[in-house]
Design a protein around this motif. Structure first.
Motif, short mmCIF file in Angstrom:
data_model
loop_
_atom_site.label_atom_id
_atom_site.label_comp_id
_atom_site.label_asym_id
_atom_site.label_seq_id
_atom_site.Cartn_x
_atom_site.Cartn_y
_atom_site.Cartn_z
N PRO A 1 11.70 10.62 1.04
CA PRO A 1 12.22 11.34 -0.04
C PRO A 1 11.55 11.69 -1.36
N LYS B 1 0.79 0.24 7.03
CA LYS B 1 1.31 -0.99 6.80
C LYS B 1 2.15 -1.67 7.99
N PHE C 1 18.42 7.37 -1.42
CA PHE C 1 18.00 8.30 -2.48
C PHE C 1 19.09 9.29 -2.94
N ASP D 1 11.69 -2.07 4.61
CA ASP D 1 12.38 -0.89 4.49
C ASP D 1 13.42 -1.23 5.83
N ARG E 1 15.73 0.78 -5.41
CA ARG E 1 14.82 -0.27 -5.97
C ARG E 1 15.42 -1.59 -6.10
N GLY F 1 0.71 -1.26 -0.08
CA GLY F 1 0.13 0.12 0.04
C GLY F 1 1.10 1.30 0.00
N PHE F 2 0.16 2.33 -0.26
CA PHE F 2 0.92 3.81 -0.21
C PHE F 2 1.49 4.19 0.89
N MET F 3 2.49 4.79 0.80
CA MET F 3 2.95 5.66 2.07
C MET F 3 1.90 6.04 2.88
N ILE G 1 16.94 5.59 4.33
CA ILE G 1 16.34 5.67 3.09
C ILE G 1 16.60 6.98 2.12
N GLU H 1 15.57 -2.77 -2.81
CA GLU H 1 14.05 -3.29 -2.23
C GLU H 1 14.02 -4.82 -2.71
#
Ligand code: S3P
Length: 180
Positions: A122, A18, A52, A37, A61, A12-14, A48, A64
Protein backbone atom coordinates in the motif's frame (compact mmCIF):
# COMPACT_ATOMS: atom_id res chain seq x y z
CA UNK A 1 20.47 -7.80 30.77
CA UNK A 2 19.49 -11.23 29.37
CA UNK A 3 21.84 -12.78 26.80
CA UNK A 4 20.77 -12.08 23.21
CA UNK A 5 18.92 -15.00 21.76
CA UNK A 6 19.97 -17.21 18.87
CA UNK A 7 17.69 -15.68 16.28
CA UNK A 8 18.65 -14.04 13.02
CA UNK A 9 16.56 -10.96 12.38
CA UNK A 10 16.37 -9.61 8.83
CA UNK A 11 15.51 -5.96 8.36
CA UNK A 12 15.47 -3.89 5.19
CA UNK A 13 13.41 -2.04 2.66
CA UNK A 14 10.56 -3.63 0.72
CA UNK A 15 12.06 -5.79 -2.02
CA UNK A 16 15.36 -6.35 -0.27
CA UNK A 17 14.87 -10.13 -0.30
CA UNK A 18 14.20 -10.66 3.43
CA UNK A 19 11.64 -13.45 2.96
CA UNK A 20 13.39 -15.35 0.17
CA UNK A 21 16.83 -15.12 1.75
CA UNK A 22 15.41 -15.74 5.23
CA UNK A 23 13.73 -18.96 4.12
CA UNK A 24 16.99 -20.22 2.63
CA UNK A 25 18.97 -19.42 5.78
CA UNK A 26 16.35 -21.04 8.01
CA UNK A 27 16.34 -24.20 5.86
CA UNK A 28 20.13 -24.46 5.91
CA UNK A 29 20.45 -23.92 9.68
CA UNK A 30 17.40 -25.97 10.67
CA UNK A 31 15.84 -22.83 12.18
CA UNK A 32 12.17 -21.94 12.00
CA UNK A 33 11.27 -19.18 9.53
CA UNK A 34 8.97 -16.44 10.87
CA UNK A 35 7.68 -13.48 8.89
CA UNK A 36 6.17 -10.68 10.99
CA UNK A 37 3.84 -9.58 8.15
CA UNK A 38 2.53 -13.14 7.74
CA UNK A 39 2.09 -13.40 11.50
CA UNK A 40 0.20 -10.12 11.64
CA UNK A 41 -2.09 -11.09 8.74
CA UNK A 42 -2.79 -14.48 10.33
CA UNK A 43 -3.68 -12.84 13.66
CA UNK A 44 -5.90 -10.17 12.11
CA UNK A 45 -7.47 -12.18 9.29
CA UNK A 46 -7.11 -9.36 6.72
CA UNK A 47 -4.47 -8.61 4.11
CA UNK A 48 -2.06 -5.72 4.74
CA UNK A 49 -3.58 -3.53 2.01
CA UNK A 50 -6.99 -3.90 3.62
CA UNK A 51 -5.67 -3.03 7.10
CA UNK A 52 -4.02 0.11 5.67
CA UNK A 53 -7.13 1.06 3.70
CA UNK A 54 -9.65 0.55 6.53
CA UNK A 55 -7.68 1.28 9.71
CA UNK A 56 -4.75 3.36 8.48
CA UNK A 57 -0.99 3.03 8.81
CA UNK A 58 -0.85 3.88 12.55
CA UNK A 59 -3.08 0.92 13.40
CA UNK A 60 -0.99 -1.31 11.16
CA UNK A 61 2.13 -0.15 13.05
CA UNK A 62 0.48 -1.08 16.38
CA UNK A 63 -0.20 -4.56 15.02
CA UNK A 64 3.39 -4.78 13.79
CA UNK A 65 4.73 -3.93 17.26
CA UNK A 66 2.44 -6.46 18.85
CA UNK A 67 3.58 -9.14 16.34
CA UNK A 68 7.19 -8.38 17.30
CA UNK A 69 6.36 -8.57 21.01
CA UNK A 70 4.76 -11.97 20.49
CA UNK A 71 8.17 -13.34 19.45
CA UNK A 72 9.75 -12.69 22.84
CA UNK A 73 10.19 -16.34 23.76
CA UNK A 74 11.32 -17.54 20.35
CA UNK A 75 14.76 -18.97 19.76
CA UNK A 76 16.51 -20.53 16.74
CA UNK A 77 14.35 -18.61 14.30
CA UNK A 78 15.07 -16.56 11.22
CA UNK A 79 12.74 -13.59 11.59
CA UNK A 80 11.89 -11.55 8.50
CA UNK A 81 10.37 -8.16 9.31
CA UNK A 82 8.28 -5.61 7.39
CA UNK A 83 10.26 -2.77 5.81
CA UNK A 84 8.87 -0.17 8.20
CA UNK A 85 9.61 -2.03 11.41
CA UNK A 86 12.54 0.25 12.21
CA UNK A 87 10.35 3.37 12.29
CA UNK A 88 9.42 3.05 15.96
CA UNK A 89 12.00 3.28 18.71
CA UNK A 90 10.14 0.64 20.71
CA UNK A 91 10.46 -1.76 17.75
CA UNK A 92 14.16 -1.01 17.44
CA UNK A 93 14.57 -1.91 21.12
CA UNK A 94 12.60 -5.14 20.58
CA UNK A 95 14.82 -6.02 17.60
CA UNK A 96 17.95 -5.58 19.72
CA UNK A 97 16.66 -8.14 22.21
CA UNK A 98 15.63 -10.65 19.57
CA UNK A 99 19.03 -11.65 18.23
CA UNK A 100 21.54 -10.95 15.47
CA UNK A 101 20.16 -8.24 13.20
CA UNK A 102 21.09 -8.07 9.53
CA UNK A 103 20.17 -5.20 7.22
CA UNK A 104 19.65 -6.49 3.69
CA UNK A 105 20.08 -3.66 1.26
CA UNK A 106 20.43 -3.15 -2.49
CA UNK A 107 20.82 -0.28 -4.93
CA UNK A 108 17.77 1.90 -5.41
CA UNK A 109 17.39 0.69 -9.02
CA UNK A 110 17.37 -2.95 -7.98
CA UNK A 111 14.94 -2.29 -5.15
CA UNK A 112 12.63 -0.46 -7.52
CA UNK A 113 12.78 -3.31 -10.07
CA UNK A 114 11.95 -5.84 -7.37
CA UNK A 115 9.04 -3.92 -5.82
CA UNK A 116 7.58 -3.19 -9.26
CA UNK A 117 6.87 -6.90 -9.73
CA UNK A 118 4.30 -6.85 -6.94
CA UNK A 119 1.43 -4.42 -6.44
CA UNK A 120 0.44 -5.53 -2.95
CA UNK A 121 2.33 -2.84 -1.01
CA UNK A 122 0.00 0.00 0.00
CA UNK A 123 2.80 2.50 0.67
CA UNK A 124 3.75 2.34 -3.01
CA UNK A 125 0.24 3.02 -4.29
CA UNK A 126 1.17 6.60 -5.13
CA UNK A 127 1.23 8.65 -8.32
CA UNK A 128 5.00 8.17 -8.50
CA UNK A 129 6.12 4.94 -6.82
CA UNK A 130 9.68 5.57 -7.99
CA UNK A 131 9.83 8.88 -6.11
CA UNK A 132 8.19 7.29 -3.10
CA UNK A 133 10.90 4.63 -3.02
CA UNK A 134 13.57 7.36 -3.19
CA UNK A 135 12.01 9.34 -0.35
CA UNK A 136 11.28 6.40 1.93
CA UNK A 137 14.75 4.97 1.40
CA UNK A 138 16.41 8.28 2.23
CA UNK A 139 14.36 8.63 5.41
CA UNK A 140 14.87 5.05 6.54
CA UNK A 141 18.51 4.35 5.67
CA UNK A 142 19.89 5.80 8.93
CA UNK A 143 17.35 3.82 10.93
CA UNK A 144 18.27 0.50 9.29
CA UNK A 145 21.92 1.31 9.74
CA UNK A 146 21.49 2.10 13.43
CA UNK A 147 19.44 -1.04 14.09
CA UNK A 148 21.71 -3.49 12.24
CA UNK A 149 24.74 -5.38 13.45
CA UNK A 150 25.59 -6.37 9.89
CA UNK A 151 24.85 -4.66 6.56
CA UNK A 152 24.69 -6.88 3.50
CA UNK A 153 24.41 -5.33 0.05
CA UNK A 154 22.57 -7.88 -2.11
CA UNK A 155 22.67 -5.85 -5.34
CA UNK A 156 25.07 -8.23 -7.08
CA UNK A 157 24.26 -11.38 -5.10
CA UNK A 158 21.95 -14.31 -5.82
CA UNK A 159 19.66 -15.31 -2.96
CA UNK A 160 21.89 -18.33 -2.33
CA UNK A 161 25.00 -16.14 -2.10
CA UNK A 162 23.26 -13.69 0.22
CA UNK A 163 22.03 -16.56 2.42
CA UNK A 164 25.57 -17.92 2.64
CA UNK A 165 26.91 -14.50 3.68
CA UNK A 166 24.24 -14.18 6.38
CA UNK A 167 25.13 -17.63 7.72
CA UNK A 168 28.87 -16.94 7.81
CA UNK A 169 28.24 -13.75 9.80
CA UNK A 170 25.70 -15.41 12.10
CA UNK A 171 28.08 -18.27 12.91
CA UNK A 172 30.63 -15.71 13.98
CA UNK A 173 28.07 -13.67 15.95
CA UNK A 174 26.85 -16.77 17.80
CA UNK A 175 30.46 -17.94 18.32
CA UNK A 176 29.77 -21.18 16.47
CA UNK A 177 33.13 -20.93 14.74
CA UNK A 178 35.57 -23.09 16.64
CA UNK A 179 38.65 -22.11 14.62
CA UNK A 180 40.38 -18.84 15.49
C1 S3P B 1 6.07 -1.87 4.70
C2 S3P B 1 6.63 -3.01 4.20
C3 S3P B 1 5.87 -4.24 3.96
C4 S3P B 1 4.65 -4.30 4.89
C5 S3P B 1 3.84 -3.06 4.75
C6 S3P B 1 4.64 -1.80 5.12
C7 S3P B 1 6.91 -0.66 4.88
O1 S3P B 1 6.70 -5.39 4.21
O2 S3P B 1 5.05 -4.48 6.23
O3 S3P B 1 3.36 -2.99 3.44
O4 S3P B 1 6.52 0.25 5.63
O5 S3P B 1 8.02 -0.63 4.29
P1 S3P B 1 7.88 -5.86 3.20
O6 S3P B 1 9.09 -5.09 3.56
O7 S3P B 1 8.03 -7.31 3.51
O8 S3P B 1 7.40 -5.59 1.81
Amino acid sequence: MPAPRTNIVLIGFMGSGKSSIGRLVAGRLGFQFVDTDTLLVARDGREIAEIFARDGEARFRDMETSALESLDTRDRCVISTGGGVILREENRALLRGLGFTVWLTASEDVIYQRVSRNTKRPLLHTSSPRETVTQLLAARRPLYEAAAQLTLDTTALSHAQAAEAVMVAARRAFSWDTAG
